[in-house]
Write a protein that holds these residues in place. Sequence first.
Motif, PDB file in Angstrom:
ATOM      1  N   TRP A 198       0.743  -1.146   0.029  1.00 25.07           N
ATOM      2  CA  TRP A 198       0.079   0.060   0.034  1.00 25.07           C
ATOM      3  C   TRP A 198       0.736   1.246  -0.100  1.00 25.07           C
ATOM      4  O   TRP A 198       0.339   2.484   0.242  1.00 25.07           O
ATOM      5  CB  TRP A 198      -1.040   0.024   1.166  1.00 25.07           C
ATOM      6  CG  TRP A 198      -1.947  -1.056   1.187  1.00 25.07           C
ATOM      7  CD1 TRP A 198      -2.153  -2.284   1.974  1.00 25.07           C
ATOM      8  CD2 TRP A 198      -3.160  -1.127   0.253  1.00 25.07           C
ATOM      9  NE1 TRP A 198      -2.875  -2.838   1.337  1.00 25.07           N
ATOM     10  CE2 TRP A 198      -3.869  -2.440   0.510  1.00 25.07           C
ATOM     11  CE3 TRP A 198      -3.780  -0.073  -0.745  1.00 25.07           C
ATOM     12  CZ2 TRP A 198      -5.074  -2.353  -0.168  1.00 25.07           C
ATOM     13  CZ3 TRP A 198      -4.861  -0.388  -1.130  1.00 25.07           C
ATOM     14  CH2 TRP A 198      -5.746  -1.610  -0.893  1.00 25.07           C
ATOM     15  N   PRO A 225      -2.839   3.030  15.470  1.00 25.20           N
ATOM     16  CA  PRO A 225      -2.147   2.419  14.073  1.00 25.20           C
ATOM     17  C   PRO A 225      -2.523   2.948  13.002  1.00 25.20           C
ATOM     18  O   PRO A 225      -3.828   3.314  12.789  1.00 25.20           O
ATOM     19  CB  PRO A 225      -2.371   0.936  14.252  1.00 25.20           C
ATOM     20  CG  PRO A 225      -3.750   0.766  15.384  1.00 25.20           C
ATOM     21  CD  PRO A 225      -3.656   1.883  16.263  1.00 25.20           C
ATOM     22  N   VAL A 226      -2.027   3.272  12.023  1.00 24.84           N
ATOM     23  CA  VAL A 226      -2.078   3.838  10.708  1.00 24.84           C
ATOM     24  C   VAL A 226      -2.548   2.772   9.722  1.00 24.84           C
ATOM     25  O   VAL A 226      -2.063   1.739   9.529  1.00 24.84           O
ATOM     26  CB  VAL A 226      -0.662   4.663  10.207  1.00 24.84           C
ATOM     27  CG1 VAL A 226      -1.371   5.223   8.831  1.00 24.84           C
ATOM     28  CG2 VAL A 226      -0.497   5.738  11.013  1.00 24.84           C
ATOM     29  N   ASP A 227      -3.522   3.152   9.187  1.00 29.52           N
ATOM     30  CA  ASP A 227      -4.196   2.244   8.124  1.00 29.52           C
ATOM     31  C   ASP A 227      -3.545   2.391   6.890  1.00 29.52           C
ATOM     32  O   ASP A 227      -3.650   3.396   6.122  1.00 29.52           O
ATOM     33  CB  ASP A 227      -5.604   2.485   8.078  1.00 29.52           C
ATOM     34  CG  ASP A 227      -6.266   1.444   6.789  1.00 29.52           C
ATOM     35  OD1 ASP A 227      -5.691   0.602   6.547  1.00 29.52           O
ATOM     36  OD2 ASP A 227      -7.366   1.646   6.480  1.00 29.52           O
ATOM     37  N   PRO A 228      -2.552   1.394   6.408  1.00 37.86           N
ATOM     38  CA  PRO A 228      -1.949   1.819   5.124  1.00 37.86           C
ATOM     39  C   PRO A 228      -2.893   1.889   3.908  1.00 37.86           C
ATOM     40  O   PRO A 228      -2.671   2.969   2.821  1.00 37.86           O
ATOM     41  CB  PRO A 228      -0.985   0.567   5.056  1.00 37.86           C
ATOM     42  CG  PRO A 228      -1.487  -0.731   6.034  1.00 37.86           C
ATOM     43  CD  PRO A 228      -2.158   0.291   7.096  1.00 37.86           C
ATOM     44  N   ALA A 229      -3.905   1.064   3.792  1.00 37.64           N
ATOM     45  CA  ALA A 229      -4.863   1.202   2.624  1.00 37.64           C
ATOM     46  C   ALA A 229      -5.579   2.469   2.601  1.00 37.64           C
ATOM     47  O   ALA A 229      -5.654   3.199   1.843  1.00 37.64           O
ATOM     48  CB  ALA A 229      -5.779   0.138   2.604  1.00 37.64           C
ATOM     49  N   GLY A 230      -5.928   3.035   3.826  1.00 35.99           N
ATOM     50  CA  GLY A 230      -6.816   4.221   3.933  1.00 35.99           C
ATOM     51  C   GLY A 230      -5.729   5.363   3.660  1.00 35.99           C
ATOM     52  O   GLY A 230      -6.216   6.348   3.315  1.00 35.99           O
ATOM     53  N   ARG A 256     -10.155  -4.147  -0.674  1.00 34.73           N
ATOM     54  CA  ARG A 256     -10.249  -5.193   0.398  1.00 34.73           C
ATOM     55  C   ARG A 256     -11.662  -5.739   0.273  1.00 34.73           C
ATOM     56  O   ARG A 256     -12.490  -5.088  -0.225  1.00 34.73           O
ATOM     57  CB  ARG A 256     -10.081  -4.413   1.667  1.00 34.73           C
ATOM     58  CG  ARG A 256      -8.372  -3.682   1.887  1.00 34.73           C
ATOM     59  CD  ARG A 256      -8.415  -3.249   3.384  1.00 34.73           C
ATOM     60  NE  ARG A 256      -9.147  -2.077   3.364  1.00 34.73           N
ATOM     61  CZ  ARG A 256      -9.024  -1.269   4.498  1.00 34.73           C
ATOM     62  NH1 ARG A 256      -7.929  -1.445   5.073  1.00 34.73           N
ATOM     63  NH2 ARG A 256      -9.535  -0.483   4.483  1.00 34.73           N
ATOM     64  N   ASP A 259     -14.225  -3.586   2.019  1.00 33.52           N
ATOM     65  CA  ASP A 259     -14.721  -2.539   1.197  1.00 33.52           C
ATOM     66  C   ASP A 259     -15.333  -2.686  -0.356  1.00 33.52           C
ATOM     67  O   ASP A 259     -16.009  -1.937  -0.812  1.00 33.52           O
ATOM     68  CB  ASP A 259     -13.376  -1.711   0.842  1.00 33.52           C
ATOM     69  CG  ASP A 259     -12.719  -1.016   2.292  1.00 33.52           C
ATOM     70  OD1 ASP A 259     -13.344  -0.168   2.818  1.00 33.52           O
ATOM     71  OD2 ASP A 259     -11.797  -1.703   2.821  1.00 33.52           O
TER      72      ASP A 259
END
Length: 518
Positions: A198, A225-230, A256, A259
């Motif tokens: 991502w 935690p950072v959402d890489p996809a977002g 995903r 989604d």
Amino acid sequence: MKPGPLPGVDVPDEPGGPAVPPRCAPLPTRLGVTEPPAGEPIAVVAAGPAGAARRDVLAALLGLAPERLAVPPGSWLLVDHARVSTRAAYVPGYRQPHAYAPDGSAAGPALARPPRRVELTVAEPLLRRFAVVDTPDTGTLGLAGGRLLLDAVGRAGALLFVIAADQAFTAAELRLLAEVAGSPAEVFVVVTPGLSGWAAPPELADPAGSTGPPEPAELPEPAGPVDPAGAAVAAHRAALLAAVPGLARARWCPARPDDIEALRRAIVGWAADEGLRRGSAQPPEPPGAHDRVPVLPGAEATDWAGQLERQARSCAQRIRQDVALELADTHLRVVQEIVFGVGCAGLPQLLDRELEALSLLATALCDRAVRGICDDAAERVLGGPVSDGVRRRIVEAVRFGLDDHAAGRGLDRVLLVTSTAGVAELTGLGAADALRGYPGAERAEVLPPVAVALSGPCWQRWRGPGNDDPGGARTWAQRALREVELELTREVSRRFEAVRLSLGTVLADALDHGILLA
């Protein structure tokens, strides 16, 4: 082809009086995103660059295996609903579709050239609401392919753009998306994981114009935690909105499973609303469909027939000029690509796509002009603007009467560029349908569509390993486009002469009987 008289575009058509243009909207100068016509089926057109796993996204959306959506490079794919699954290839030069399998296991003759489109029907309930159209990669479309894509998006109603997280929007893609942004078409954007997951490309992760890292006081506190996809979706959305602010209403999602299911629900909701909007905008029984329509008293003493003839000649001359200019631009693009781009091996695909875009443009020009001519002539004879129902009756009567005149016979033909730079013709039911990349609704216009394509032998000639001759290819392309121009010039003149004769007969019968008989 038998040569015929070729009217000159620089010679006045009617020395006895000035040509009066029909009172209709200006003729289009190029293809673009337009409002869907009446009866156009709802569809979602998928587009995007190569390497973005667009086929996987569509397979997940439809619940199919990705390999079932495979088509030859450059071909369009239409996925629709049916109880029995079928796959058919529509190839220019054939009147009937051919069975097609991606692995070549389908029975039947080998195809001499790639199909314009492949139709796949499956028993997927989702496709009862909308069809799905997959297009060639945006990097291979070129100017003509981009125009074809915009035309399909306008008629279908929605664009599904798929891009990988490690890809950036190209200038050509931004121009396409900017045109879609100015239209009523709905836009969905899906971001898929790239080769490195991502992670966004450097130009999105560190956009141009950045003056460096923010001050420590400006950094937000991490909320978890950072959402890489977002984060990838947010980076692509920010980059796109910076270039095309009009796409702020577009819907975004990462590729995903959860989604994709949300995307499915969003498209279903849009399709339901779009179906209601189109249904309410086009009533099943238009006003005036069965009314008695009297003619204007004294209309037979006017010069309505002379006006009709001058308008038909004027429109034919204008369209001949537009087609000639478009072919001149096509020649320049083809020569440039032969020398600096795709070369001789890519000439067939390039020229075939240019001819497909030219066919759609010529069809749109003829349709718009004929509608204006019919409305103007009917208004002079009937005494006022005609309603939708009356217009439909006149159009059906004029179309039915085309075959009564020599100029109107055989208009549903296909022009095929041969390997010798000539033009051959193919007539018959289904011949023109094989040339449509995105078929859409059944036509309700007076004239059949203009259809030009490359023949199979012509395709094979320039795809062969022994024909890498840029100079010969340039000479051949110039001759082929000149032949196409001559044939289309004659075709346009013949079409408008047929419309003039048929429409004149319909209105003359109305004057003889005092009412519109259509």
